[in-house]
Design a protein around this motif. Sequence first.
Motif, mmCIF file in Angstrom:
data_model
loop_
_atom_site.group_PDB
_atom_site.id
_atom_site.type_symbol
_atom_site.label_atom_id
_atom_site.label_comp_id
_atom_site.label_asym_id
_atom_site.label_seq_id
_atom_site.Cartn_x
_atom_site.Cartn_y
_atom_site.Cartn_z
ATOM 1 N N ASN A 179 0.842 -1.197 0.000
ATOM 2 C CA ASN A 179 0.000 0.000 0.000
ATOM 3 C C ASN A 179 0.874 1.241 0.000
ATOM 4 O OD1 ASN A 179 0.634 -0.495 2.949
ATOM 5 N ND2 ASN A 179 -0.473 1.437 3.112
ATOM 6 N N SER A 183 0.407 5.721 0.800
ATOM 7 C CA SER A 183 -0.476 6.833 1.170
ATOM 8 C C SER A 183 0.359 8.069 1.450
ATOM 9 C CB SER A 183 -1.318 6.485 2.403
ATOM 10 O OG SER A 183 -0.485 6.220 3.514
ATOM 11 N N THR A 223 -5.983 14.260 -1.245
ATOM 12 C CA THR A 223 -6.708 12.996 -1.235
ATOM 13 C C THR A 223 -8.193 13.261 -1.008
ATOM 14 O OG1 THR A 223 -6.518 12.658 1.161
ATOM 15 C CG2 THR A 223 -4.708 11.856 -0.214
ATOM 16 N N TRP A 252 4.661 3.953 2.783
ATOM 17 C CA TRP A 252 4.315 2.723 2.067
ATOM 18 C C TRP A 252 4.764 1.521 2.892
ATOM 19 C CZ3 TRP A 252 8.626 -0.197 1.037
ATOM 20 C CH2 TRP A 252 9.862 0.485 0.969
ATOM 21 N N ASP A 306 -7.902 0.904 2.874
ATOM 22 C CA ASP A 306 -8.549 1.546 1.728
ATOM 23 C C ASP A 306 -9.642 2.511 2.162
ATOM 24 O OD1 ASP A 306 -9.898 -0.718 2.683
ATOM 25 O OD2 ASP A 306 -10.956 -1.010 0.792
ATOM 26 N N GLY A 353 -7.764 6.522 3.403
ATOM 27 C CA GLY A 353 -6.900 7.336 2.573
ATOM 28 C C GLY A 353 -5.686 6.649 1.996
ATOM 29 N N SER A 354 -5.577 5.334 2.148
ATOM 30 C CA SER A 354 -4.417 4.611 1.620
ATOM 31 C C SER A 354 -4.759 3.953 0.295
ATOM 32 C CB SER A 354 -3.961 3.542 2.621
ATOM 33 O OG SER A 354 -2.820 2.868 2.151
ATOM 34 N N GLU A 355 -3.801 3.929 -0.613
ATOM 35 C CA GLU A 355 -3.946 3.254 -1.895
ATOM 36 C C GLU A 355 -3.461 1.818 -1.730
ATOM 37 O OE1 GLU A 355 -2.401 3.767 -6.532
ATOM 38 O OE2 GLU A 355 -1.478 4.922 -4.908
#
Length: 343
Positions: free
Chosen positions: A138, A140, A247, A269, A305, A308-310
């Motif tokens: 992940n 962010s 974001t 990350w 998710d 705010g995290s990808e």
Amino acid sequence: MDTFSPQLATTQPAPRAMSRRRLVASLCAMPALGGIALAQSNWPTRPVRLLLGQPAGSGSDPMARGLAPHLSAAFGQPFVIENMPGAGGTAAAAAVARADDEHTLGIVLGGPTTTAKAMNPNLSYDPATAFRSISLLNRSSFVLTVHAGSFSPGARFADVIDQARAQPGRLSYASIGPGTVTHLAMEELKATLNLDIVHVPYRGFPQASLDLAAGRCQLMFNVAAAAAEHIAAGRLVGIAQTGATRTSFLPDIPTLQELKVPSAPFFGWSGMIAPASFPEAMARRLATVIRSALATDPAARGGLDRSGSEVLGTDPEELQRLQETEARRWNAVIARLGLRATE
């Protein structure tokens, strides 16, 4: 009736001889290749340790615990989560680096596999050679958060910077350890804006956020997941984000670029790693299972998710490229500012 050709009679045996040589070589190689394939297909032969350099419940810990059942089901052995916080995550990374049993993996947050040696030349391992990348899990952007009671109501980025300049050495900032991006980014900001703010390292985001919310320190580059509840309750104020764009999770907080701070976007990350001796084929099998789990099971994403995290789940090459890029950027900052692990 076929016509006899002397030219064909003299040239055809050479290809047949070459074919026989190749056949013999192939037959000789088959036992070794078969042994490799068998070893890989039988992995793991006992429970796998998954070491995390963060406290339980923080960072990538929820994702690790969400992924563990998928990994156990796919590989037929338990994947056991072990939290080893401290030293900016290098304690857990060092344990992974020295493991030689093919049954010890790790999940790291950047620094242990990028900047740790630059921060501590006496480190027991070399981040550039000690690990095999498996998957980037992940990514962010960070949020620069401040303790609401330490600044005037409605304070924005410029107000915080003005107060810090007016009170040299009286404010402090939290990080999750020397050499982590939460440390290096603030040191870079201090140098860029000529600030004197004291560094207070912590073992993870939860305790750092709690102390920030209580006013025991005043600033921190925080992850949105750790800061959001405190921001909503008014204990913390978000004054800047570190990504290239805002974001959707925190749409009212400007980026450092919008604020004209000369800093390239940066992110937090986490990635899964193995010792350098870990076979590439196993790493790829793990990456495939991770990608599928993150794409299909909300529990595997550990709620990241929603904060705010990808969530990603990449192949090994993408994690390796990111680590090399991060090392170049942050090691240059370390060298320029003369930082060491005692900072």
